[in-house]
Design a protein around this motif. Structure first.
Motif, PDB file in Angstrom:
ATOM      1  N   ALA A 161       0.925  -0.930   0.109  1.00  0.00           N
ATOM      2  CA  ALA A 161       0.092   0.047  -0.016  1.00  0.00           C
ATOM      3  C   ALA A 161       0.827   1.287   0.203  1.00  0.00           C
ATOM      4  O   ALA A 161       0.515   2.207  -0.858  1.00  0.00           O
ATOM      5  N   HIS A 165      -7.389   0.196   4.549  1.00  0.00           N
ATOM      6  CA  HIS A 165      -5.970  -0.383   4.487  1.00  0.00           C
ATOM      7  C   HIS A 165      -5.562  -1.041   5.623  1.00  0.00           C
ATOM      8  O   HIS A 165      -4.431  -1.860   5.655  1.00  0.00           O
ATOM      9  N   SER A 224      -5.842  -2.432  -0.471  1.00  0.00           N
ATOM     10  CA  SER A 224      -7.120  -2.178   0.445  1.00  0.00           C
ATOM     11  C   SER A 224      -8.235  -2.792   0.369  1.00  0.00           C
ATOM     12  O   SER A 224      -8.414  -3.734  -0.614  1.00  0.00           O
TER      13      SER A 224
END
Length: 249
Positions: free
Chosen positions: A14, A170, A212
């Motif tokens: 991420a 996330h 996510s």
């Protein structure tokens, strides 16, 4: 579908994704910069039911409590009498879009936490420079929410409101529950957590590009319960174009 908890690179992937996103409003909104205005208008309207802003200005609002759910707000507006200047924390703040367009209009002071160094630098050096110089924005920290702590820091008992928007996907379920539990230590008595997130229709949807997870309304509410939070109100964001995930406040 494999649960994201099984992926050891979930958080680092991420971070790599967001490191390559332009530090602009359009970048923050995934190329949908036109959503900024209806998003801000709805958020300010929702906040106004619970917050008495410095100047009058709808997210899921949650009170840190183990009590049962009550959908109708029956409480004084924040900040509570004698609590001093109102303070809010903008979580996963990006370059500070929500701070500038929403939170700075509703609170005396705003702190921010954001994982991307590029976004933090942009906020400090340009986008929020005026707010920082005026004292409206008091602190900008670089950290992922899975690592944010309140107890034993200057953020313990500091905030009337902790605001989380388009960032909680996330976090793994266990990390999200733990984050909410830590948030309680960051709130003043009677403080509240506001959540604004995309909602899947059923279960969850994984985005492999940015690491996510879009949870359903049902899953999010289960997490609130596990974290010991009490849901006060929820509302669907209006004014967004068709074809997008529903956004629940």
């Amino acid at each position: 579908m494999e649960q994201p908890e099984q992926n050891p690179g979930w958080y680092t992937d991420a971070q790599k994704y967001w490191d390559n996103v332009p530090a602009t409003i359009n970048g923050m909104l995934g190329g949908l910069g036109q959503l900024a205005r209806p998003d801000a208008v709805a958020s300010l309207r929702f906040l106004s039911e619970y917050v008495t802003p410095p100047t009058s200005s709808t997210t899921t609002s949650i009170q840190a409590s183990d009590s049962s759910s009550d959908s109708s707000p029956k409480r004084p507006k924040l900040p509570l009498p004698g609590a001093g200047p109102s303070r809010v924390l903008d979580c996963g703040a990006g370059i500070g879009r929500v701070t500038k367009q929403v939170l700075s209009k509703a609170f005396d002071h705003v702190d921010l936490v954001e994982n991307s160094k590029a976004f933090v630098d942009k906020a400090k050096e340009e986008y929020l420079k005026e707010e920082i110089e005026s004292g409206k924005v008091t602190e900008v920290r670089q950290a992922g929410l899975q690592n944010v702590t309140f107890e034993g820091t200057s953020w313990e008992g500091r905030f009337d409101v902790i605001w989380c928007q388009w960032v909680l996907g996330h976090l793994h379920d266990n990390d999200l529950i733990a984050f909410f539990q830590r948030c309680k230590k960051g709130l003043k008595p009677g403080g509240m957590i506001f959540v604004k997130e995309n909602n899947a229709k059923v279960g969850f949807v994984i985005d492999e590009d940015d690491s996510s997870m879009t949870r359903s309304d049902e899953l999010l509410k289960e997490i609130f319960v596990k974290a010991g939070l009490r849901l006060l109100r929820d509302e669907v964001q209006k004014g967004f174009p068709p074809g997008l995930f529903a956004v629940k406040m």
